[in-house]
Design an enzyme around this catalytic site. Structure first.
Site, PDB file in Angstrom:
ATOM      1  N   ARG A  29      11.185 -12.839  -5.041  1.00 60.84           N
ATOM      2  CA  ARG A  29      10.360 -12.175  -6.246  1.00 60.84           C
ATOM      3  C   ARG A  29       8.933 -12.597  -6.104  1.00 60.84           C
ATOM      4  NH1 ARG A  29      14.214 -11.448  -9.934  1.00 60.84           N
ATOM      5  NH2 ARG A  29      13.082  -9.812 -11.270  1.00 60.84           N
TER       6      ARG A  29
ATOM      7  N   GLN B  95       5.893  -7.069  -6.015  1.00 62.79           N
ATOM      8  CA  GLN B  95       6.178  -6.331  -7.105  1.00 62.79           C
ATOM      9  C   GLN B  95       6.233  -4.910  -7.514  1.00 62.79           C
ATOM     10  OE1 GLN B  95       2.916  -7.989  -9.706  1.00 62.79           O
ATOM     11  NE2 GLN B  95       4.588 -10.031 -10.601  1.00 62.79           N
TER      12      GLN B  95
ATOM     13  N   ASP C  18      10.270  -4.447  -6.271  1.00 56.90           N
ATOM     14  CA  ASP C  18      10.909  -4.793  -6.841  1.00 56.90           C
ATOM     15  C   ASP C  18      11.971  -4.207  -8.321  1.00 56.90           C
ATOM     16  OD1 ASP C  18      12.396  -6.424  -7.819  1.00 56.90           O
ATOM     17  OD2 ASP C  18      10.820  -8.011  -8.820  1.00 56.90           O
TER      18      ASP C  18
ATOM     19  N   SER D   1      12.979  -5.816 -11.333  1.00 52.73           N
ATOM     20  CA  SER D   1      12.420  -5.755 -12.353  1.00 52.73           C
ATOM     21  C   SER D   1      12.205  -4.346 -12.940  1.00 52.73           C
ATOM     22  CB  SER D   1      10.684  -6.103 -12.199  1.00 52.73           C
ATOM     23  OG  SER D   1      10.987  -8.108 -11.342  1.00 52.73           O
TER      24      SER D   1
ATOM     25  N   TYR E  83      13.896 -19.574  -9.981  1.00 56.85           N
ATOM     26  CA  TYR E  83      14.696 -18.221 -10.963  1.00 56.85           C
ATOM     27  C   TYR E  83      15.853 -19.670 -11.672  1.00 56.85           C
ATOM     28  CZ  TYR E  83      15.769 -14.107  -8.542  1.00 56.85           C
ATOM     29  OH  TYR E  83      15.370 -13.125  -8.452  1.00 56.85           O
TER      30      TYR E  83
HETATM   31  P1  NAD Z   1      17.609 -13.358 -14.421  1.00 55.27           P
HETATM   32  O1  NAD Z   1      17.990 -11.823 -14.541  1.00 55.27           O
HETATM   33  O2  NAD Z   1      17.833 -13.810 -13.106  1.00 55.27           O
HETATM   34  O3  NAD Z   1      17.892 -13.921 -15.530  1.00 55.27           O
HETATM   35  C1  NAD Z   1      17.410 -13.783 -16.300  1.00 55.27           C
HETATM   36  C2  NAD Z   1      16.764 -15.101 -17.379  1.00 55.27           C
HETATM   37  O4  NAD Z   1      17.852 -15.744 -17.993  1.00 55.27           O
HETATM   38  C3  NAD Z   1      16.023 -16.007 -16.883  1.00 55.27           C
HETATM   39  O5  NAD Z   1      14.187 -15.978 -17.150  1.00 55.27           O
HETATM   40  C4  NAD Z   1      17.156 -17.299 -16.855  1.00 55.27           C
HETATM   41  O6  NAD Z   1      15.657 -18.382 -16.756  1.00 55.27           O
HETATM   42  C5  NAD Z   1      17.792 -17.246 -17.772  1.00 55.27           C
HETATM   43  N1  NAD Z   1      18.726 -18.242 -17.735  1.00 55.27           N
HETATM   44  C6  NAD Z   1      19.593 -18.553 -17.173  1.00 55.27           C
HETATM   45  N2  NAD Z   1      20.058 -19.512 -16.951  1.00 55.27           N
HETATM   46  C7  NAD Z   1      19.926 -19.636 -18.930  1.00 55.27           C
HETATM   47  C8  NAD Z   1      21.003 -20.442 -19.623  1.00 55.27           C
HETATM   48  N3  NAD Z   1      21.358 -21.094 -19.320  1.00 55.27           N
HETATM   49  N4  NAD Z   1      19.700 -20.756 -20.956  1.00 55.27           N
HETATM   50  C9  NAD Z   1      18.978 -19.492 -21.201  1.00 55.27           C
HETATM   51  N5  NAD Z   1      18.972 -18.720 -20.350  1.00 55.27           N
HETATM   52  C10 NAD Z   1      19.064 -19.082 -19.093  1.00 55.27           C
HETATM   53  O7  NAD Z   1      16.104 -12.928 -14.218  1.00 55.27           O
HETATM   54  P2  NAD Z   1      15.195 -12.397 -13.474  1.00 55.27           P
HETATM   55  O8  NAD Z   1      14.621 -10.897 -15.427  1.00 55.27           O
HETATM   56  O9  NAD Z   1      15.253 -11.601 -12.879  1.00 55.27           O
HETATM   57  O10 NAD Z   1      13.478 -12.754 -13.381  1.00 55.27           O
HETATM   58  C11 NAD Z   1      13.633 -14.302 -12.514  1.00 55.27           C
HETATM   59  C12 NAD Z   1      12.515 -15.168 -11.985  1.00 55.27           C
HETATM   60  O11 NAD Z   1      11.788 -14.258 -11.278  1.00 55.27           O
HETATM   61  C13 NAD Z   1      12.249 -15.121 -12.591  1.00 55.27           C
HETATM   62  O12 NAD Z   1      10.917 -16.469 -12.821  1.00 55.27           O
HETATM   63  C14 NAD Z   1      10.306 -14.146 -13.200  1.00 55.27           C
HETATM   64  O13 NAD Z   1       9.528 -14.594 -13.616  1.00 55.27           O
HETATM   65  C15 NAD Z   1      10.521 -13.934 -11.620  1.00 55.27           C
HETATM   66  N6  NAD Z   1       9.834 -12.960 -11.428  1.00 55.27           N
HETATM   67  C16 NAD Z   1       9.040 -12.694 -10.084  1.00 55.27           C
HETATM   68  C17 NAD Z   1       8.359 -10.945  -9.548  1.00 55.27           C
HETATM   69  C18 NAD Z   1       7.631 -11.586  -9.225  1.00 55.27           C
HETATM   70  O14 NAD Z   1       6.693 -11.916  -8.430  1.00 55.27           O
HETATM   71  N7  NAD Z   1       8.142  -9.939  -7.911  1.00 55.27           N
HETATM   72  C19 NAD Z   1       9.533 -10.356 -10.465  1.00 55.27           C
HETATM   73  C20 NAD Z   1       9.988 -10.804 -11.762  1.00 55.27           C
HETATM   74  C21 NAD Z   1      10.480 -11.611 -11.662  1.00 55.27           C
END
Ligand code: NAD
Length: 373
Positions: free
Chosen positions: A120, A125, A128, A131, A226
């Site tokens: 990620r 991006q 992805d 996302s 994550y």
């Molecule tokens: P995900 O689907 O894996 O999880 C969803 C959310 O649930 C996350 O924000 C996580 O912190 C939260 N979570 C987990 N356990 C929890 C708990 N016990 N209580 C409350 N919340 C909880 O997440 P995602 O949307 O796929 O994103 C994961 C990470 O990747 C993030 O840091 C995001 O910013 C990053 N990201 C980076 C890029 C990129 O630069 N290419 C793109 C998308 C996401």
């Protein structure tokens, strides 16, 4: 080179490429085979593909002749039997939950790129798929909640009286959670949000949500941003804050996931018992166990007077846009593995190629997957 786009299994309404994306491959000199009616449920008929240069073939012809194959959902065991050695497969294979399938693909000498395993990073991006699809899920979760909720979302001050705005609680402020905040705010709801990653607080606030603070979260930096497992003390505090917010909420959207693990149960039975009649929960983490004690994956149930919808495949309910974004993600990824002449060129020095490649040359090559075996 022959590329194949295959029909998805029953219940999956998306397709890996829409016609205009298939055309991009054709213009690179790649022969594109499609199955008849692959795009029907995404509102793209066979003519819209063939007019862009794709050729209709049987599933057998595609599986046994293509050098590169595109799907969203994993291929079945019967399909895998028909594959040529060294064929490249691209799809969402969720290797942490599908180890046996991954072993079979390695034995078959398939090169598998699982798009959900792409690092990620900023450079990734545009490719992805997690996302692009989570964004749709977050939006649709709120629309679905609004349709099941028996009251208004926005505040109304009318001659007949004042209606208070709905209170929405969002658990998990990743891509889906952030889009859910934005959508719920646009509909006029008051939004509270909780995530174990304190780093998201500013994003939540910039979208008009109120962030529920719990002190002492474990540092997620070693896990590439994550979520990670939390201490017992933290979980106790988190439990109380969520219980207070859930008792006041009209709508709860849950999105909390930990990659490779079961989803945390954040809404317990006691919290459900304390919820208001008529309230609605949409649980996007249903496929990995769900964030509530009563979620059933792919089902809408009533618990007391609370509606609980367990659905981790909401992007499939918006198949045209979801497919378009998925296909665009894949076209961007192909720029890393197909050269200007339309030939495969796998550079394992590239962190995105290496990070998303699961099997190659008869072996499981992905370090994160190997660590699980
Ligand atoms: P995900 O689907 O894996 O999880 C969803 C959310 O649930 C996350 O924000 C996580 O912190 C939260 N979570 C987990 N356990 C929890 C708990 N016990 N209580 C409350 N919340 C909880 O997440 P995602 O949307 O796929 O994103 C994961 C990470 O990747 C993030 O840091 C995001 O910013 C990053 N990201 C980076 C890029 C990129 O630069 N290419 C793109 C998308 C996401």
């Amino acid at each position: 080179m022959i590329a194949g786009i295959l029909k998805e299994p029953t219940g999956e309404h998306r397709v890996a490429f829409m016609p205009e994306q298939a055309e991009v491959l054709v213009k690179k000199g790649i022969t594109v085979y499609i199955e008849s009616s692959i795009g029907n449920s995404a509102y793209a008929d066979d003519d819209s593909y063939t007019s862009k240069g794709a050729e209709i073939k049987s599933r057998y012809e595609i599986l046994s002749n293509a050098s590169i194959l595109f799907t969203i959902q994993p291929l079945s065991a019967i399909d895998i039997e028909l594959l040529k050695e060294n064929v490249v497969l691209i799809g969402i294979y969720q290797p942490f939950s599908n180890i046996q399938l991954i072993k079979e693909l390695a034995e078959k000498k398939v090169t598998l790129f699982s798009m959900d395993m792409l690092p990620r990073t900023t450079r990734a991006q545009s490719m992805d798929v997690l996302s692009s699809q989570a964004n749709i899920a977050g939006y649709k979760a709120v629309i679905l909640a609004a349709s099941f909720y028996p009251k208004y979302f926005p505040m109304f001050m009318t001659a007949a009286g004042t209606i208070a705005p709905a209170k929405v609680l969002i658990l998990g402020a990743g891509v889906a959670g952030l889009q859910a905040i934005a959508t719920a705010r646009r509909l006029g709801a008051v939004v509270e949000v909780f995530d174990t990653r304190p780093a998201v607080k500013e994003e939540v606030m910039s979208l008009g949500g109120k962030f529920i603070e719990v002190e002492g979260a474990a540092d997620p930096s070693a896990a590439g941003g994550y979520a990670v497992e939390q201490t017992e003390e933290y979980k106790q505090k988190q439990h109380q804050r969520i219980a207070d917010a859930a008792a006041k909420a009209d709508i709860i959207i849950t999105t909390a996931q930990i990659p490779g693990k079961s989803a945390p149960v954040l809404i317990t039975e006691a919290m459900l018992n304390a919820m208001k009649p008529g309230s609605v929960i949409i649980d996007l983490a249903a496929a990995t166990g769900g964030n509530t004690a009563k979620t059933i994956n792919a089902q809408k149930i009533k618990y007391n007077d609370v509606t609980i919808v367990g659905d981790s495949n909401l992007p499939a309910t918006m198949p045209a846009d979801a497919s378009k974004l998925y296909g665009k993600n894949i076209l961007n990824f192909l720029q890393l593995i197909i050269n200007k002449d339309g030939q495969l060129n796998l550079n394992f020095e590239d962190d995105l190629v290496k990070g998303s490649c699961i099997t190659h040359n008869g072996e499981i090559v992905n370090e994160r997957v190997k660590a699980l075996i």
